[in-house]
Scaffold this motif. Structure first.
Motif, PDB file in Angstrom:
ATOM      1  N   THR A  34      45.196 -41.974  42.491  1.00  0.00           N
ATOM      2  CA  THR A  34      46.384 -42.788  42.223  1.00  0.00           C
ATOM      3  C   THR A  34      46.480 -43.156  40.749  1.00  0.00           C
ATOM      4  N   ILE A  36      48.105 -46.149  38.554  1.00  0.00           N
ATOM      5  CA  ILE A  36      48.746 -47.466  38.619  1.00  0.00           C
ATOM      6  C   ILE A  36      49.017 -47.948  37.201  1.00  0.00           C
ATOM      7  N   LYS A  43      53.770 -43.355  34.276  1.00  0.00           N
ATOM      8  CA  LYS A  43      53.321 -42.791  35.565  1.00  0.00           C
ATOM      9  C   LYS A  43      54.260 -41.681  36.046  1.00  0.00           C
ATOM     10  N   GLU A 194      52.150 -45.565  42.096  1.00  0.00           N
ATOM     11  CA  GLU A 194      52.511 -46.718  42.919  1.00  0.00           C
ATOM     12  C   GLU A 194      52.387 -48.015  42.118  1.00  0.00           C
ATOM     13  N   GLN A 195      53.437 -48.858  42.217  1.00  0.00           N
ATOM     14  CA  GLN A 195      53.369 -50.168  41.564  1.00  0.00           C
ATOM     15  C   GLN A 195      52.630 -51.195  42.408  1.00  0.00           C
ATOM     16  N   ALA A 197      49.718 -51.976  43.362  1.00  0.00           N
ATOM     17  CA  ALA A 197      48.373 -51.542  42.981  1.00  0.00           C
ATOM     18  C   ALA A 197      47.348 -51.838  44.066  1.00  0.00           C
ATOM     19  N   LEU A 201      45.110 -48.856  45.603  1.00  0.00           N
ATOM     20  CA  LEU A 201      43.660 -48.814  45.385  1.00  0.00           C
ATOM     21  C   LEU A 201      42.884 -48.845  46.706  1.00  0.00           C
ATOM     22  N   ALA A 207      41.078 -43.642  40.920  1.00  0.00           N
ATOM     23  CA  ALA A 207      42.289 -44.239  40.349  1.00  0.00           C
ATOM     24  C   ALA A 207      42.235 -44.265  38.826  1.00  0.00           C
ATOM     25  N   VAL A 209      44.242 -46.189  35.540  1.00  0.00           N
ATOM     26  CA  VAL A 209      45.154 -47.250  35.105  1.00  0.00           C
ATOM     27  C   VAL A 209      45.810 -46.788  33.808  1.00  0.00           C
ATOM     28  N   VAL A 230      41.356 -55.492  36.154  1.00  0.00           N
ATOM     29  CA  VAL A 230      42.399 -54.931  37.018  1.00  0.00           C
ATOM     30  C   VAL A 230      42.924 -55.995  37.974  1.00  0.00           C
ATOM     31  N   TYR A 234      46.766 -56.511  37.362  1.00  0.00           N
ATOM     32  CA  TYR A 234      47.608 -55.716  38.281  1.00  0.00           C
ATOM     33  C   TYR A 234      47.651 -56.241  39.710  1.00  0.00           C
TER      34      TYR A 234
END
Length: 240
Positions: A34, A36, A43, A194-195, A197, A201, A207, A209, A230, A234
């Motif tokens: 992912t 984020i 992104k 994806e917002q 987070a 996660l 992942a 960032v 994080v 986030y």
């Protein structure tokens, strides 16, 4: 574990704006990776650069060991990379069934298409009930499910999802992420932007960032959930 997608020193410029600044990342076979980051972090641009929807100004992209940096979008898709874009982008004037078949338009294996349709409708039982309904008459959540299901009908080796939970009610968000995990269990490799987070996660094996076009932190999804920086930036969780 074998790498399906490997990005080396990717750069993207929009005119004088340096949008992506030397990103390197890897997606392993059968895993969920992912990206984020805040709005504008780069992104979506990264996904669009992978599929050559935006022009790259530098770097290399390898898919299953093959250099796909300069291939056309059509050639990239034919190799098994499928992007489900932000904002659903279904065909509102086609039925749910016709939308799903558009996902399989380049396939010729009719028996496998039937089998995949059945599997997809098992994942999304609500779509089975609405096969004859026009896509535009579905709710926002159902349209998102249709967009993902249409992507699956093209039999992707790598499924890229751009903001699949955007604008959905919390219950539907939970359902979408459960489906993402189910898709991975079937052996489909996933790159998720994806917002949300926290939700991303929780399902991600690995992942990255992103901040202003750069990878600033990378680790397993589990470790990033417990990373103080994080959590504060986030996840909205105050650290001790």
């Amino acid at each position: 574990m074998q790498s399906v997608l490997s990005i080396e020193n990717l750069n993207v410029h929009y005119g004088s704006i340096h949008a992506i600044k030397g990103i390197s990342l890897e997606v392993k076979k059968g895993q969920i990776a992912t990206l984020i980051g805040a709005n504008g972090a780069g992104k979506t641009t990264t996904l669009n650069a992978i599929t050559n929807l935006v022009k790259k100004s530098g770097g290399k992209i390898l898919f299953e060991g093959e250099d796909i940096t300069n291939l056309s979008t059509h050639e990239i898709v034919s190799r098994g990379i499928v992007l489900v874009p932000e904002g659903r982008k279904i065909f509102p004037n086609l039925t749910v069934y016709e939308n799903l078949m558009m996902g399989a338009y380049s396939r010729r294996d009719q028996e496998k298409i039937k089998k995949d349709l059945n599997w997809t409708l098992t994942l999304f039982p609500r779509l089975r009930e609405r096969l004859k309904q026009l896509g535009g008459t579905l709710s926002g959540g159902e349209q998102q499910m249709l967009a993902v299901a249409r992507g699956l009908m093209s039999k992707p080796k790598l499924l890229m999802l751009d903001e699949p939970s955007l604008g959905l009610a919390p219950l539907l968000v939970k359902e979408v992420f459960q489906i993402i995990e189910e898709i991975r269990k079937e052996g489909v490799t996933i790159l998720l932007v994806e917002q949300n987070a926290f939700a991303a996660l929780k399902v991600a094996d690995y992942a990255y960032v992103l901040e202003t076009g750069k990878v600033v932190i990378q680790d397993s999804g589990k470790d990033l959930l417990n990373n103080d920086d994080v959590r504060k930036a986030y996840l909205g969780i105050a650290t001790k």
